[in-house]
Design a protein around this motif. Structure first.
Motif, PDB file in Angstrom:
ATOM      1  N   THR A  24      48.728 106.358  30.073  1.00 43.84           N
ATOM      2  CA  THR A  24      49.587 105.409  30.782  1.00 43.84           C
ATOM      3  C   THR A  24      49.045 103.999  30.582  1.00 43.84           C
ATOM      4  OG1 THR A  24      48.306 105.693  32.796  1.00 43.84           O
ATOM      5  CG2 THR A  24      50.263 107.069  32.541  1.00 43.84           C
ATOM      6  N   PRO A  25      49.924 103.025  30.400  1.00 39.75           N
ATOM      7  CA  PRO A  25      49.446 101.650  30.228  1.00 39.75           C
ATOM      8  C   PRO A  25      48.882 101.129  31.542  1.00 39.75           C
ATOM      9  CG  PRO A  25      51.830 101.709  30.321  1.00 39.75           C
ATOM     10  CD  PRO A  25      51.359 103.132  30.298  1.00 39.75           C
ATOM     11  N   PRO A  26      48.000 100.171  31.454  1.00 40.61           N
ATOM     12  CA  PRO A  26      47.432  99.626  32.697  1.00 40.61           C
ATOM     13  C   PRO A  26      48.502  98.882  33.486  1.00 40.61           C
ATOM     14  CG  PRO A  26      46.734  98.332  30.804  1.00 40.61           C
ATOM     15  CD  PRO A  26      47.457  99.524  30.271  1.00 40.61           C
ATOM     16  N   PRO A  27      48.380  98.832  34.798  1.00 40.14           N
ATOM     17  CA  PRO A  27      49.376  98.118  35.607  1.00 40.14           C
ATOM     18  C   PRO A  27      49.334  96.621  35.306  1.00 40.14           C
ATOM     19  CG  PRO A  27      47.511  98.760  36.962  1.00 40.14           C
ATOM     20  CD  PRO A  27      47.306  99.387  35.614  1.00 40.14           C
ATOM     21  N   ARG A  28      50.510  95.986  35.461  1.00 41.53           N
ATOM     22  CA  ARG A  28      50.583  94.543  35.220  1.00 41.53           C
ATOM     23  C   ARG A  28      49.776  93.800  36.277  1.00 41.53           C
ATOM     24  NH1 ARG A  28      56.459  92.281  34.310  1.00 41.53           N
ATOM     25  NH2 ARG A  28      55.175  90.426  34.185  1.00 41.53           N
ATOM     26  N   GLU A  29      49.121  92.754  35.817  1.00 46.84           N
ATOM     27  CA  GLU A  29      48.376  91.935  36.767  1.00 46.84           C
ATOM     28  C   GLU A  29      49.355  91.065  37.540  1.00 46.84           C
ATOM     29  OE1 GLU A  29      45.255  89.701  35.016  1.00 46.84           O
ATOM     30  OE2 GLU A  29      44.541  91.365  33.809  1.00 46.84           O
ATOM     31  N   ARG A  30      49.094  90.889  38.820  1.00 48.58           N
ATOM     32  CA  ARG A  30      49.955  90.033  39.631  1.00 48.58           C
ATOM     33  C   ARG A  30      49.678  88.578  39.289  1.00 48.58           C
ATOM     34  NH1 ARG A  30      51.509  91.783  45.434  1.00 48.58           N
ATOM     35  NH2 ARG A  30      52.321  93.833  44.951  1.00 48.58           N
ATOM     36  N   ALA A  31      50.734  87.798  39.310  1.00 52.82           N
ATOM     37  CA  ALA A  31      50.582  86.374  39.039  1.00 52.82           C
ATOM     38  C   ALA A  31      49.885  85.703  40.214  1.00 52.82           C
ATOM     39  CB  ALA A  31      51.948  85.735  38.811  1.00 52.82           C
ATOM     40  N   SER A  32      49.033  84.761  39.893  1.00 58.17           N
ATOM     41  CA  SER A  32      48.322  84.054  40.955  1.00 58.17           C
ATOM     42  C   SER A  32      49.268  83.064  41.624  1.00 58.17           C
ATOM     43  CB  SER A  32      47.114  83.316  40.373  1.00 58.17           C
ATOM     44  OG  SER A  32      47.547  82.273  39.519  1.00 58.17           O
ATOM     45  N   ALA A  33      48.835  82.524  42.732  1.00 58.64           N
ATOM     46  CA  ALA A  33      49.664  81.571  43.473  1.00 58.64           C
ATOM     47  C   ALA A  33      49.931  80.326  42.636  1.00 58.64           C
ATOM     48  CB  ALA A  33      48.984  81.198  44.786  1.00 58.64           C
ATOM     49  N   GLY A  34      48.950  79.906  41.854  1.00 58.51           N
ATOM     50  CA  GLY A  34      49.136  78.733  41.002  1.00 58.51           C
ATOM     51  C   GLY A  34      50.169  78.971  39.911  1.00 58.51           C
ATOM     52  N   GLU A  35      50.169  80.181  39.342  1.00 60.17           N
ATOM     53  CA  GLU A  35      51.158  80.497  38.306  1.00 60.17           C
ATOM     54  C   GLU A  35      52.570  80.541  38.892  1.00 60.17           C
ATOM     55  OE1 GLU A  35      49.731  84.161  36.743  1.00 60.17           O
ATOM     56  OE2 GLU A  35      48.469  83.194  35.244  1.00 60.17           O
ATOM     57  N   ILE A  36      52.699  81.126  40.074  1.00 62.26           N
ATOM     58  CA  ILE A  36      54.011  81.182  40.725  1.00 62.26           C
ATOM     59  C   ILE A  36      54.496  79.771  41.060  1.00 62.26           C
ATOM     60  CG2 ILE A  36      55.228  81.953  42.805  1.00 62.26           C
ATOM     61  CD1 ILE A  36      53.431  84.446  42.744  1.00 62.26           C
ATOM     62  N   ALA A  37      53.603  78.947  41.585  1.00 59.94           N
ATOM     63  CA  ALA A  37      53.977  77.566  41.907  1.00 59.94           C
ATOM     64  C   ALA A  37      54.367  76.803  40.639  1.00 59.94           C
ATOM     65  CB  ALA A  37      52.826  76.864  42.620  1.00 59.94           C
ATOM     66  N   GLY A  38      53.657  77.046  39.550  1.00 64.42           N
ATOM     67  CA  GLY A  38      53.985  76.385  38.297  1.00 64.42           C
ATOM     68  C   GLY A  38      55.336  76.798  37.764  1.00 64.42           C
ATOM     69  N   ARG A  39      55.672  78.065  37.905  1.00 57.58           N
ATOM     70  CA  ARG A  39      56.982  78.536  37.458  1.00 57.58           C
ATOM     71  C   ARG A  39      58.097  77.910  38.287  1.00 57.58           C
ATOM     72  NH1 ARG A  39      55.300  84.869  36.944  1.00 57.58           N
ATOM     73  NH2 ARG A  39      53.906  84.617  35.163  1.00 57.58           N
ATOM     74  N   TRP A  40      57.896  77.846  39.601  1.00 55.45           N
ATOM     75  CA  TRP A  40      58.890  77.224  40.475  1.00 55.45           C
ATOM     76  C   TRP A  40      59.049  75.740  40.140  1.00 55.45           C
ATOM     77  CZ3 TRP A  40      62.560  78.600  43.769  1.00 55.45           C
ATOM     78  CH2 TRP A  40      62.576  79.933  44.210  1.00 55.45           C
ATOM     79  N   LEU A  41      57.926  75.069  39.901  1.00 59.16           N
ATOM     80  CA  LEU A  41      57.979  73.645  39.575  1.00 59.16           C
ATOM     81  C   LEU A  41      58.709  73.416  38.254  1.00 59.16           C
ATOM     82  CD1 LEU A  41      57.086  70.838  40.474  1.00 59.16           C
ATOM     83  CD2 LEU A  41      54.981  71.182  39.190  1.00 59.16           C
ATOM     84  N   LEU A  42      58.468  74.258  37.273  1.00 60.84           N
ATOM     85  CA  LEU A  42      59.163  74.143  35.995  1.00 60.84           C
ATOM     86  C   LEU A  42      60.665  74.383  36.176  1.00 60.84           C
ATOM     87  CD1 LEU A  42      59.011  73.822  32.909  1.00 60.84           C
ATOM     88  CD2 LEU A  42      58.718  76.299  32.785  1.00 60.84           C
ATOM     89  N   GLY A  43      61.026  75.394  36.937  1.00 57.63           N
ATOM     90  CA  GLY A  43      62.435  75.672  37.192  1.00 57.63           C
ATOM     91  C   GLY A  43      63.127  74.535  37.921  1.00 57.63           C
ATOM     92  N   LEU A  44      62.463  73.988  38.931  1.00 53.52           N
ATOM     93  CA  LEU A  44      63.045  72.872  39.684  1.00 53.52           C
ATOM     94  C   LEU A  44      63.181  71.631  38.803  1.00 53.52           C
ATOM     95  CD1 LEU A  44      61.308  73.205  43.171  1.00 53.52           C
ATOM     96  CD2 LEU A  44      63.702  73.604  42.611  1.00 53.52           C
ATOM     97  N   THR A  45      62.227  71.415  37.906  1.00 47.48           N
ATOM     98  CA  THR A  45      62.295  70.271  36.994  1.00 47.48           C
ATOM     99  C   THR A  45      63.488  70.403  36.056  1.00 47.48           C
ATOM    100  OG1 THR A  45      59.893  70.053  37.088  1.00 47.48           O
ATOM    101  CG2 THR A  45      61.015  68.961  35.265  1.00 47.48           C
ATOM    102  N   ILE A  46      63.713  71.595  35.544  1.00 44.92           N
ATOM    103  CA  ILE A  46      64.845  71.814  34.635  1.00 44.92           C
ATOM    104  C   ILE A  46      66.165  71.625  35.375  1.00 44.92           C
ATOM    105  CG2 ILE A  46      66.027  73.574  33.269  1.00 44.92           C
ATOM    106  CD1 ILE A  46      63.234  74.622  32.508  1.00 44.92           C
ATOM    107  N   VAL A  47      66.268  72.175  36.581  1.00 41.03           N
ATOM    108  CA  VAL A  47      67.497  72.028  37.368  1.00 41.03           C
ATOM    109  C   VAL A  47      67.722  70.560  37.730  1.00 41.03           C
ATOM    110  CG1 VAL A  47      68.564  72.586  39.592  1.00 41.03           C
ATOM    111  CG2 VAL A  47      67.489  74.376  38.234  1.00 41.03           C
ATOM    112  N   ALA A  48      66.667  69.858  38.105  1.00 39.85           N
ATOM    113  CA  ALA A  48      66.808  68.441  38.452  1.00 39.85           C
ATOM    114  C   ALA A  48      67.231  67.621  37.241  1.00 39.85           C
ATOM    115  CB  ALA A  48      65.487  67.909  39.010  1.00 39.85           C
ATOM    116  N   ALA A  49      66.738  67.962  36.064  1.00 36.67           N
ATOM    117  CA  ALA A  49      67.134  67.238  34.856  1.00 36.67           C
ATOM    118  C   ALA A  49      68.609  67.471  34.551  1.00 36.67           C
ATOM    119  CB  ALA A  49      66.268  67.684  33.684  1.00 36.67           C
ATOM    120  N   LEU A  50      69.071  68.693  34.711  1.00 39.61           N
ATOM    121  CA  LEU A  50      70.488  68.981  34.463  1.00 39.61           C
ATOM    122  C   LEU A  50      71.382  68.264  35.474  1.00 39.61           C
ATOM    123  CD1 LEU A  50      70.278  72.782  33.611  1.00 39.61           C
ATOM    124  CD2 LEU A  50      70.783  70.917  32.049  1.00 39.61           C
TER     125      LEU A  50
END
Length: 79
Positions: A24-50
């Motif tokens: 069985t493959p190893p379980p996926r590592e959970r994203a850290s709080a910083g990675e989640i915040a970075g993803r949200w910030l990137l998404g909000l930046t793209i939406v704000a630009a549009l």
């Protein structure tokens, strides 16, 4: 020396298609709080630009209704 290929039996090929590994493959590592915040910030930046491009570009696409008939009448007067 030319490569010599041995024929592969069709049963082996069919068996390889349905082979399942018992490892069985190893379980996926959970994203850290910083990675989640970075993803949200990137998404909000793209939406704000549009949204910003839509807000800035919309007035440029609109025509002023008061100048449109005057331009048409000037063009018809020139004939």
């Amino acid at each position: 020396m030319p490569g010599r290929r041995e024929p592969v039996p069709f049963a082996f090929v069919a068996e390889a298609d349905r082979f399942r590994s018992d490892v069985t493959p190893p379980p996926r590592e959970r994203a850290s709080a910083g990675e989640i915040a970075g993803r949200w910030l990137l998404g909000l930046t793209i939406v704000a630009a549009l949204v910003g491009s839509l807000v800035i570009g919309t007035p440029a696409l609109q025509t002023d209704p008061s100048t449109t008939p005057a331009q048409q009448s000037q063009a018809s007067d020139g004939r």
